[in-house]
Structure formats: structure tokens, C-alpha cells
Design an enzyme around this catalytic site. Sequence first.
Site, PDB file in Angstrom:
ATOM      1  N   ASP A 190       0.859  -1.189   0.000  1.00  0.00           N
ATOM      2  CA  ASP A 190       0.000   0.000   0.000  1.00  0.00           C
ATOM      3  C   ASP A 190       0.898   1.244   0.000  1.00  0.00           C
ATOM      4  O   ASP A 190       1.829   1.353   0.802  1.00  0.00           O
ATOM      5  CB  ASP A 190      -0.894  -0.026   1.245  1.00  0.00           C
ATOM      6  CG  ASP A 190      -1.903   1.109   1.278  1.00  0.00           C
ATOM      7  OD1 ASP A 190      -3.120   0.810   1.232  1.00  0.00           O
ATOM      8  OD2 ASP A 190      -1.480   2.282   1.359  1.00  0.00           O
ATOM      9  N   ASN A 198      -2.691  13.053  -3.970  1.00  0.00           N
ATOM     10  CA  ASN A 198      -3.908  13.533  -4.643  1.00  0.00           C
ATOM     11  C   ASN A 198      -4.261  14.948  -4.197  1.00  0.00           C
ATOM     12  O   ASN A 198      -4.576  15.810  -5.025  1.00  0.00           O
ATOM     13  CB  ASN A 198      -5.092  12.622  -4.314  1.00  0.00           C
ATOM     14  CG  ASN A 198      -5.169  11.416  -5.252  1.00  0.00           C
ATOM     15  OD1 ASN A 198      -4.684  11.472  -6.379  1.00  0.00           O
ATOM     16  ND2 ASN A 198      -5.781  10.345  -4.775  1.00  0.00           N
ATOM     17  N   HIS A 203      -5.633  14.683  -8.794  1.00  0.00           N
ATOM     18  CA  HIS A 203      -5.968  13.285  -9.055  1.00  0.00           C
ATOM     19  C   HIS A 203      -5.192  12.716 -10.245  1.00  0.00           C
ATOM     20  O   HIS A 203      -4.775  11.549 -10.239  1.00  0.00           O
ATOM     21  CB  HIS A 203      -7.477  13.183  -9.292  1.00  0.00           C
ATOM     22  CG  HIS A 203      -8.027  11.831  -9.060  1.00  0.00           C
ATOM     23  ND1 HIS A 203      -8.152  10.913 -10.068  1.00  0.00           N
ATOM     24  CD2 HIS A 203      -8.471  11.225  -7.932  1.00  0.00           C
ATOM     25  CE1 HIS A 203      -8.673   9.790  -9.570  1.00  0.00           C
ATOM     26  NE2 HIS A 203      -8.875   9.956  -8.267  1.00  0.00           N
ATOM     27  N   ASP A 207      -2.962   9.391 -10.425  1.00  0.00           N
ATOM     28  CA  ASP A 207      -3.015   8.309 -11.428  1.00  0.00           C
ATOM     29  C   ASP A 207      -1.635   8.034 -12.011  1.00  0.00           C
ATOM     30  O   ASP A 207      -1.238   6.876 -12.199  1.00  0.00           O
ATOM     31  CB  ASP A 207      -3.954   8.704 -12.578  1.00  0.00           C
ATOM     32  CG  ASP A 207      -5.417   8.573 -12.163  1.00  0.00           C
ATOM     33  OD1 ASP A 207      -5.670   8.153 -11.007  1.00  0.00           O
ATOM     34  OD2 ASP A 207      -6.290   8.898 -12.988  1.00  0.00           O
ATOM     35  N   GLU A 233      -4.943   2.139  -3.983  1.00  0.00           N
ATOM     36  CA  GLU A 233      -3.479   2.236  -4.098  1.00  0.00           C
ATOM     37  C   GLU A 233      -2.850   1.063  -3.366  1.00  0.00           C
ATOM     38  O   GLU A 233      -1.798   1.175  -2.772  1.00  0.00           O
ATOM     39  CB  GLU A 233      -2.954   3.586  -3.573  1.00  0.00           C
ATOM     40  CG  GLU A 233      -3.829   4.276  -2.551  1.00  0.00           C
ATOM     41  CD  GLU A 233      -3.751   3.656  -1.163  1.00  0.00           C
ATOM     42  OE1 GLU A 233      -4.610   2.770  -0.901  1.00  0.00           O
ATOM     43  OE2 GLU A 233      -2.879   4.050  -0.369  1.00  0.00           O
TER      44      GLU A 233
HETATM   45  P1  GH3 Z   1      -1.624   5.369   4.268  1.00  0.00           P
HETATM   46  O1  GH3 Z   1      -0.286   5.987   4.292  1.00  0.00           O
HETATM   47  O2  GH3 Z   1      -2.089   4.954   5.600  1.00  0.00           O
HETATM   48  O3  GH3 Z   1      -1.722   4.294   3.278  1.00  0.00           O
HETATM   49  O4  GH3 Z   1      -2.603   6.510   3.823  1.00  0.00           O
HETATM   50  P2  GH3 Z   1      -3.042   6.865   2.376  1.00  0.00           P
HETATM   51  O5  GH3 Z   1      -3.245   8.326   2.290  1.00  0.00           O
HETATM   52  O6  GH3 Z   1      -2.156   6.285   1.385  1.00  0.00           O
HETATM   53  O7  GH3 Z   1      -4.352   6.026   2.264  1.00  0.00           O
HETATM   54  P3  GH3 Z   1      -5.882   6.363   2.272  1.00  0.00           P
HETATM   55  O8  GH3 Z   1      -6.520   5.029   2.308  1.00  0.00           O
HETATM   56  O9  GH3 Z   1      -6.218   7.335   3.343  1.00  0.00           O
HETATM   57  O10 GH3 Z   1      -6.146   7.036   0.865  1.00  0.00           O
HETATM   58  C1  GH3 Z   1      -5.975   6.369  -0.331  1.00  0.00           C
HETATM   59  C2  GH3 Z   1      -6.360   7.292  -1.427  1.00  0.00           C
HETATM   60  O11 GH3 Z   1      -6.166   6.711  -2.707  1.00  0.00           O
HETATM   61  C3  GH3 Z   1      -7.821   7.681  -1.384  1.00  0.00           C
HETATM   62  C4  GH3 Z   1      -8.303   7.548  -2.816  1.00  0.00           C
HETATM   63  O12 GH3 Z   1      -8.961   8.692  -3.278  1.00  0.00           O
HETATM   64  C5  GH3 Z   1      -7.047   7.357  -3.583  1.00  0.00           C
HETATM   65  N1  GH3 Z   1      -7.249   6.557  -4.768  1.00  0.00           N
HETATM   66  C6  GH3 Z   1      -7.788   5.337  -4.863  1.00  0.00           C
HETATM   67  N2  GH3 Z   1      -7.802   4.934  -6.147  1.00  0.00           N
HETATM   68  C7  GH3 Z   1      -7.259   5.926  -6.894  1.00  0.00           C
HETATM   69  C8  GH3 Z   1      -7.006   6.094  -8.285  1.00  0.00           C
HETATM   70  O13 GH3 Z   1      -7.282   5.241  -9.133  1.00  0.00           O
HETATM   71  N3  GH3 Z   1      -6.422   7.253  -8.689  1.00  0.00           N
HETATM   72  C9  GH3 Z   1      -6.103   8.220  -7.769  1.00  0.00           C
HETATM   73  N4  GH3 Z   1      -5.536   9.325  -8.216  1.00  0.00           N
HETATM   74  N5  GH3 Z   1      -6.358   8.085  -6.469  1.00  0.00           N
HETATM   75  C10 GH3 Z   1      -6.909   6.956  -6.010  1.00  0.00           C
HETATM   76 MG    MG Z   2      -1.962   4.188   1.317  1.00  0.00          MG
HETATM   77 MG    MG Z   3      -4.954   1.967   1.049  1.00  0.00          MG
HETATM   78 MG    MG Z   4      -4.943   3.552   3.762  1.00  0.00          MG
END
Ligand code: GH3
Ligand code: MG
Ligand code: MG
Ligand code: MG
Length: 311
Positions: A190, A198, A203, A207, A233
Site C-alpha cells: 500500500d 492527490n 488526481h 493516477d 493504491e
Molecule cells: P496510508 O499511508 O495509511 O496508506 O494513507 P493513504 O493516504 O495512502 O491512504 P488512504 O486510504 O487514506 O487514501 C488512499 C487514497 O487513494 C484515497 C483515494 O482517493 C485514492 N485513490 C484510490 N484509487 C485511486 C485512483 O485510481 N487514482 C487516484 N488518483 N487516487 C486513487
Molecule cells: Mg496508502
Molecule cells: Mg490503502
Molecule cells: Mg490507507
Amino acid sequence: MKKIQIVDDSQSNIRKLENLLNTHFLVTVARTGEEAVRMAKENVPDLILLEVALPDMDGFETCRRLKAQVESAKIPVIFVSSLKEKEAVIKGFEVGGQDYIIKPFEARELVLRMKSLLKQESSRKRLEQHVKVLEEQNEKLKGKIQKVDRLSRVDFLTNLMNRRDMQEKIRAEINRSIRHGRSFTLAIVDIDFFKNINDTYGHDCGDHVLKHFVSTLKNSVRSSDYVSRWGGEEFLLLFPETKLEEGKRACEKIRQKINESPVIYKGMSISITATFGISEYRPSVRIEELIKAADDALYKGKKTGKNQVVV
Ligand code: GH3
Ligand code: MG
Ligand code: MG
Ligand code: MG
């Protein structure tokens, strides 16, 4: 108009048949067996009236050759012969003839028999055409199904196998391990602080980072390993025939590589790190438990500083 090929070398027979058939059919004439076989190939008539007594080879041999030649194999053949012995008639059918008429014949009977055979042949051709169309449709459908199947297994953004496909892969790997008594290791990766990326850069940048991350993952694993997009992610890596320690070493290598390869986006350099949770398959462990163990390890890694590989 249907094409009829007469095969006979007697001028009077030919004239008689021509007079009878000319008004309803397109008539061609071959005077030897050899000529009949050649003409049938070039001209492909709808029906052949075949005399048994011919100057070169007899009608039976001619019929055999007609049936052995692809272009004429399916053309109906009616023997027209003065040989009225049972043996001759039987032979006519044995060599592939569809009918046998004994001379002197009744004109109306010959025409009716011809029409009946032509009708049968038309239905056969129609059916054949129908089957061909169905087969083509079937092929197209198969192609579409394959495409839909592929789409349902592939992640759109990264082109990686998706969660559903990976779940099948893990199940298959469990079965392989049970059969061969070997273990395997899986890891859930992760990206750390991905939400920040983001939020800070947008965004699209997110990506872009995901794609870059995926190419680093793919370039770091062996060709026998599997990489899938597990969620936003999060990625699941499957290392077949790999023990925990070995899997841990592999993940550590990947972690460092990610650490050392910042993403360039619109001239900006963005550093990323990722946390890995790994678990090794053990006999009689269910897929859900196996994945949960990796998930728990990942959670532990996130809680205790991120950017690390945790078992
Ligand atoms: P941590 O360090 O604990 O992993 O925190 P984090 O910020 O990485 O994780 P969190 O789960 O809080 O947020 C993950 C983000 O990933 C939220 C979501 O909007 C973003 N995301 C998910 N899929 C995609 C995608 O396909 N493209 C983009 N740009 N963002 C994405
Ligand atoms: Mg994460
Ligand atoms: Mg995650
Ligand atoms: Mg997370």
C-alpha cells in the site's frame, strides 16, 4: 436455371436428352469419363447424368473420381444405363451415385427424379449455408466473450490483473501447493500517504504515480510472480513456490527500489514509499485467512512508521 451435365458418347442419346432437358435446364455435354471429371471441376453443374458405357473408363470409375474430387464431390449423379442387372444397379450406388435409371427410360420419370434430387440438393446447400452463418456468429460471440472476460479481469488504469482475477490465481496456487506440498508467499503493498499526493498535486498526478508505481513493481518481480491491483493504491503480489524469508527479501528489494525512484510529474520530483504486509501459505489455511494475515501485517506496518516490510 440449373446446370445439367450429360456424360455420354452416343450422339443419338445426347440429342434425345438435350431435346428433353433444354427448355428447363442449362445443358452441357461430356463425351468421355476424363472429360466429365474435368468439366465437373470447371463448370460445377447441379446434377450429372452419367452413362455407364463410356469409351475411356466406365461410368462407375468416372463416378468414383467425381466423388473423390472436392469441387464435384457433392454433385448428385444419376446413372442412365442399359445395364439392368441388379449387380450393376448396386454398384452404381456403391460408387456414390444418387440414382440409377435403366434405359429405355420414361422421359417424365427421368425429369421427376432429377427434380427430386435437385430439390434435395438445394435444401442441403441451404442448410450448409445456414450452418456456416451460425458458425461465423458463434466465432464472433466467442471473440466477444473473450473480450468481456478479459475486461472483467483487467484493471483499466494499470492494465494489471484485478482483484477478482487475482483471487482465482491465489485459489489455483493453494491447490497447487496442496498437490505438491510446497508453500508460496503473498504480499499486500500500500502506497504511503497517497491521499496527500492527490490532495497536493491533483488526481491526475495520483493516477500517474500509480502507473509509475506499477511499472516499478513489475520490473522488480520475477516473470513467474503475479502483480495485481487489489484496491485503490493497494497491490497484491503473489510469489509462487516461495518461502516467507525469500518473499520478505524480495519485498525488501522492491521497497528500496520504490524509495529510490521518485516519480517525475510535470517537472516535479515526487518521492514515494510503500508498506508491505506479507504472509506465507500454510497447509489447511483458507484463502480469507491467508489474505487477512497479510492485511494485518500491513496494518501493523502502517501503525509503526510505514515504509517497511512486515510479517
Ligand atoms: P496510508 O499511508 O495509511 O496508506 O494513507 P493513504 O493516504 O495512502 O491512504 P488512504 O486510504 O487514506 O487514501 C488512499 C487514497 O487513494 C484515497 C483515494 O482517493 C485514492 N485513490 C484510490 N484509487 C485511486 C485512483 O485510481 N487514482 C487516484 N488518483 N487516487 C486513487
Ligand atoms: Mg496508502
Ligand atoms: Mg490503502
Ligand atoms: Mg490507507
